[in-house]
Enzyme design. Structure first.
Site, PDB file in Angstrom:
ATOM      1  N   HIS A   1     123.989  56.141  54.237  1.00 37.40           N
ATOM      2  CA  HIS A   1     124.996  55.099  53.948  1.00 37.40           C
ATOM      3  C   HIS A   1     125.516  55.255  52.516  1.00 37.40           C
ATOM      4  CE1 HIS A   1     122.552  52.947  57.146  1.00 37.40           C
ATOM      5  NE2 HIS A   1     123.772  52.859  57.627  1.00 37.40           N
TER       6      HIS A   1
ATOM      7  N   GLY B   1     123.252  47.271  58.069  1.00 37.77           N
ATOM      8  CA  GLY B   1     122.217  47.099  57.054  1.00 37.77           C
ATOM      9  C   GLY B   1     121.153  48.163  57.180  1.00 37.77           C
TER      10      GLY B   1
END
Ligand code: PAF
Length: 250
Positions: free
Chosen positions: A35, A29
């Site tokens: 990402h 996360g």
């Protein structure tokens, strides 16, 4: 985008698409543009993209680091929107039904560099990645080159255990200043973040690893290591209490 709040939901969905190409991006996360680049590549190369979000306690040797790890699920889902078909958000009890009695240990490279400074870290990383790869059964899994040692160990593990998933290496994404994107950057002050850009510059510009270590120290960083391996210069520093790692090609 389907969010699977538990593994039963994911496994039921997985059984419905046996023959499509699946790309997998495992994360803890606190997603950022690095990402997003992994997700974009996975999206371009596969029919479905699976994102996992799980802050894995077994890879933290420092419990306060684990406790302070940012949890930003709503923002993560927004960043993933349009690039992901399935998000898996498992719990510790689901992923570790054995209570971490069983684990994957690499006993050479994992004890050096990051492993020397973070004992047990790579046991936790390799164990959770093995579990996730088995659960997702992806054709390809995407890892960033910023975590160069992690990438090398995961790739070697996949080969050692004949895992069917191809491990795909993706280039490090940097801020315009040169600072490698990392969830930990959020913990730096604005001026600290600007100063941290010197880390990659010094790694890149120094004639050898020893010079780089001295230059980093005199610039105000606490140096854990700088070393040259296989044409790559790797370093780890602490600044404002935040541990940063980076690597550059020589
Ligand atoms: O690189 C990370 O974010 C983590 O180490 C990983 C691969 C998701 C395993 O928890």
């Amino acid at each position: 985008m389907t969010i699977h709040p538990n593994l039963v939901s994911w496994q039921a969905a997985r059984a419905k698409f046996p023959s499509v190409w699946i790309g997998f991006v495992p994360t803890m996360g606190a997603l950022h543009a690095g990402h997003r680049a992994l997700l974009e590549r996975a999206w371009a190369e596969n029919d479905r993209v699976v994102l996992s979000i799980f802050v894995n306690p077994t890879q933290f040797n420092d419990q306060s680091d684990f406790a302070h790890y940012p949890k930003t699920l709503e923002a993560d889902l927004q960043l993933a929107e349009g690039l992901v078909t399935d998000v898996i958000v498992p719990t510790y009890d689901e992923l570790y039904p054995d209570g971490y009695r069983y684990r994957v240990t690499e006993n050479r490279f994992s004890t050096e560099l990051e492993g020397a400074h973070r004992p047990g870290h790579f046991d936790g990383v390799l164990t959770v990645v093995m579990k996730l790869l088995n659960l997702v059964q992806a054709n390809r899994a995407y890892f960033g080159e910023k975590d160069w040692q992690q990438l090398a160990l995961v790739r070697d593990m996949a080969a050692a255990f004949f895992l069917p998933t191809e491990i795909v290496a993706c280039p490090t994404i940097r801020e315009p200043s040169g600072l490698a994107l990392s969830s930990r950057n959020e913990r730096l002050s604005a001026s600290g973040r600007a100063h941290a850009a010197n880390f990659s510059r010094i790694l890149r510009e120094s004639p050898d690893a020893n010079h780089a270590a001295s230059a980093l120290q005199s610039t105000g960083f606490e140096v854990d290591y700088v070393t040259d391996r296989a044409g790559i210069r790797l370093g780890a520093i602490k600044f404002e209490g935040v541990r940063l790692i980076d690597n550059v090609r020589l």
